[in-house]
Design an enzyme around this catalytic site. Structure first.
Site, PDB file in Angstrom:
ATOM      1  N   ASP A 139      42.053 169.381  95.884  1.00  0.00           N
ATOM      2  CA  ASP A 139      43.319 170.024  95.547  1.00  0.00           C
ATOM      3  C   ASP A 139      43.587 171.212  96.461  1.00  0.00           C
ATOM      4  O   ASP A 139      43.020 172.285  96.295  1.00  0.00           O
ATOM      5  CB  ASP A 139      43.290 170.489  94.086  1.00  0.00           C
ATOM      6  CG  ASP A 139      44.609 171.136  93.669  1.00  0.00           C
ATOM      7  OD1 ASP A 139      45.629 170.910  94.350  1.00  0.00           O
ATOM      8  OD2 ASP A 139      44.604 171.851  92.653  1.00  0.00           O
ATOM      9  N   LYS A 141      47.054 176.789  98.104  1.00  0.00           N
ATOM     10  CA  LYS A 141      46.120 177.729  97.515  1.00  0.00           C
ATOM     11  C   LYS A 141      45.606 178.699  98.583  1.00  0.00           C
ATOM     12  O   LYS A 141      45.627 178.398  99.776  1.00  0.00           O
ATOM     13  CB  LYS A 141      44.908 176.978  96.934  1.00  0.00           C
ATOM     14  CG  LYS A 141      45.188 176.148  95.693  1.00  0.00           C
ATOM     15  CD  LYS A 141      43.933 175.431  95.237  1.00  0.00           C
ATOM     16  CE  LYS A 141      44.169 174.600  93.992  1.00  0.00           C
ATOM     17  NZ  LYS A 141      44.393 175.433  92.802  1.00  0.00           N
ATOM     18  N   ARG A 175      48.742 167.966  85.598  1.00  0.00           N
ATOM     19  CA  ARG A 175      49.567 167.483  84.480  1.00  0.00           C
ATOM     20  C   ARG A 175      50.510 166.366  84.924  1.00  0.00           C
ATOM     21  O   ARG A 175      50.919 165.538  84.121  1.00  0.00           O
ATOM     22  CB  ARG A 175      50.333 168.659  83.873  1.00  0.00           C
ATOM     23  CG  ARG A 175      51.337 169.310  84.781  1.00  0.00           C
ATOM     24  CD  ARG A 175      51.664 170.739  84.375  1.00  0.00           C
ATOM     25  NE  ARG A 175      50.564 171.656  84.655  1.00  0.00           N
ATOM     26  CZ  ARG A 175      50.593 172.955  84.363  1.00  0.00           C
ATOM     27  NH1 ARG A 175      51.646 173.478  83.764  1.00  0.00           N
ATOM     28  NH2 ARG A 175      49.568 173.728  84.663  1.00  0.00           N
TER      29      ARG A 175
END
Length: 495
Positions: free
Chosen positions: A270, A277, A351
């Site tokens: 991720d 990030k 999600r």
């Protein structure tokens, strides 16, 4: 480490090491008393010097005591007898495992399980087997030189009073099975993103199915497109690695029994996507598939135990990468449920893949659905690294999971999922945004998922703080395999 269960007298044991418990203040357990008597008070004499700390988990290794057949006695502190608890017992077993890994003995006899509390003997045996076997785990798969030691106990006998019947053998098997499930989850979590890709998870699932009585199906991108999994596929758009949707089916119960469905988040790396990030610590984003790893580990454990229950595992898996085709903040995608989602932050991708899997779960008419995900940093802020976050649309299901976590030493804590928090999820352009307004990030993430779980009883485990450790002890923990396994044992009526 190989395990056996035997009945025997402590003072007659000839194993390379005999492990016995001592309570605070030098109070001897029954097994320690037997050794002390046979050695003409040698244990009591040593303890009188105060070399063994009263804190549970303190240890003291003694050699060549008179009157005993064993060359070594390992004294393990159990803390105050009146305060013996699940935790102090586990601490004592963990300390034992550490000591046994460094001594020059081939085998050992373990007598800590044969005490009056906590819980019953079967539980104590199962926990000890799990902890001791887990202590032998090594993450050296990709090292050119393996971590090998000529020291360390290879065979361990659990010594108990009375009969060593089927119940105790089953307990031992369960402890070993859970440890094997934990090891699989750790292995997958610890592998780097260039090895553990969505395809690698699919291959692992196929091997697991081949080795056990599990059916597996892997849906490819075209299959997901036909199903309308627009939310999951939107996350995969920035990656060159093809996404996979893994379906595991374990049928240990009756044909008509409704299954429990486990859904594991499988983001194999991720970056955050376009909402990139920070670079520091990004290497740990290989752990963003630990929800998926825990599902595979749990399936390994329950198949090894041959639990009489039906369980379905769903693993949506992809990378989350920036790229020319990657989703952007402001994009709107359509989920399998038909609900549209406004992407406000591409780093809230877990999600997005889970919601389509939760919709897919409806077809099984499940008895319950539990999803497991390293979902929110907010959960680490709220609960730290000791406890997983739990949210559910059914309080009885939540209570089951909380109790299972307590029994397994893999605790969770329930957070509210009240309607008031749903008001924090509003979009001017779509049915729902993928992040809520400021605050309560763990809860609003679960609120998002709850929009896709109205057809069944559902619980969500946020394992962002518990799935791995950072720092000097960096590595996957294998959690919540113990919690999930204990939950399924209870559901199977085998507790």
């Amino acid at each position: 480490m190989e395990f056996t269960i035997k009945a025997g007298s402590p003072e007659k044991l000839k194993n390379g090491c005999v492990v016995v418990g001592v309570y605070a203040g030098g109070e001897l357990s029954a097994a320690a008393q037997a050794l002390d008597k046979a050695s003409d008070g040698a244990l009591a004499a040593v303890l009188a010097h105060g070399d063994l700390d009263d804190k549970a988990g303190a240890t003291l290794l003694l050699h060549s005591l008179p009157g005993l057949a064993t060359p070594r006695v390992l004294l393990v502190s159990l803390g105050k007898a009146s305060e013996l608890s699940d935790k102090t017992y586990r601490d004592a077993v963990a300390a034992t495992a550490k000591q046994l890994g460094g001594i020059a003995a081939e085998d050992a006899a373990f007598l800590l399980a044969d005490i009056d509390a906590p819980r019953d003997l079967a539980w104590r045996l199962s926990q000890a087997a799990q902890i001791l076997k887990d202590s032998t785990y090594r993450s050296d798969t990709l090292k050119s030189k393996k971590e090998e030691s000529k020291k360390g106990v290879r065979k361990l006998a659990f010594i108990v009073h009375g009969k060593t019947g089927e119940e105790l053998q089953t307990a031992l098997l369960r402890g070993e099975a859970v440890a094997e499930g934990i090891a699989l989850a750790k292995n997958l979590g610890n592998l780097p993103g260039n090895v553990c890709t969505p395809g690698y998870l699919a291959t692992t699932a196929r091997k697991l199915a081949k080795d056990h009585k599990i059916k597996v199906e892997v849906l490819e991108r075209a299959d997901m497109e036909k199903l309308g999994m627009g939310s999951l596929l939107s996350v995969a758009r920035g990656s060159h690695e093809p996404p996979k949707f893994i379906i595991l089916n374990y049928k240990g119960g009756k044909a008509k029994d409704k299954p429990v469905v486990l859904v594991g988040k499988g983001i194999t790396f991720d970056t955050g996507g376009i909402s990139l990030k920070p670079g520091e610590g990004m290497d740990e984003m290989k752990y963003d598939m630990c929800g998926a790893a825990s599902v595979l580990g749990t399936f390994k454990a329950i198949a090894r135990m041959e639990l009489p229950i039906n369980v379905v595992g769903l693993v949506p898996t992809t990378e989350n990468m920036p790229g020319g085709s990657a989703i952007k903040p402001g994009d709107i995608v359509t989920s399998m449920s038909g609900q549209t989602i406004e992407i406000l932050n591409t780093d809230a991708e877990g999600r997005l893949i889970l919601c389509d899997a939760l919709t897919y779960a409806e077809r099984y008419e499940p008895a319950a659905v539990v999803d497991i995900a390293t979902l929110t940093g907010a959960c680490i802020i709220a609960l730290g690294n000791a406890t997983s976050g739990l949210l559910a649309n059914d309080d009885e299901l939540a209570a089951e999971l909380l109790a299972s976590g307590q029994a397994a030493g893999d605790k969770a804590w329930q957070l509210p999922l009240w309607d008031e928090y749903q008001d924090m999820l509003k979009s001017n352009f779509a049915d729902i945004p993928n992040i809520g307004s400021k605050g309560a990030g763990t809860i609003t993430a679960a609120c998002f998922l709850s929009r896709f779980t109205k057809a069944y009883k559902w619980a969500h485990l946020d394992i962002a703080g518990t799935a791995w450790k950072s720092g000097a002890d960096k590595g996957a923990t294998g959690r919540p395999v113990p919690l999930l396994t204990e939950f399924l044992i209870g559901r199977a009526g085998n507790r």
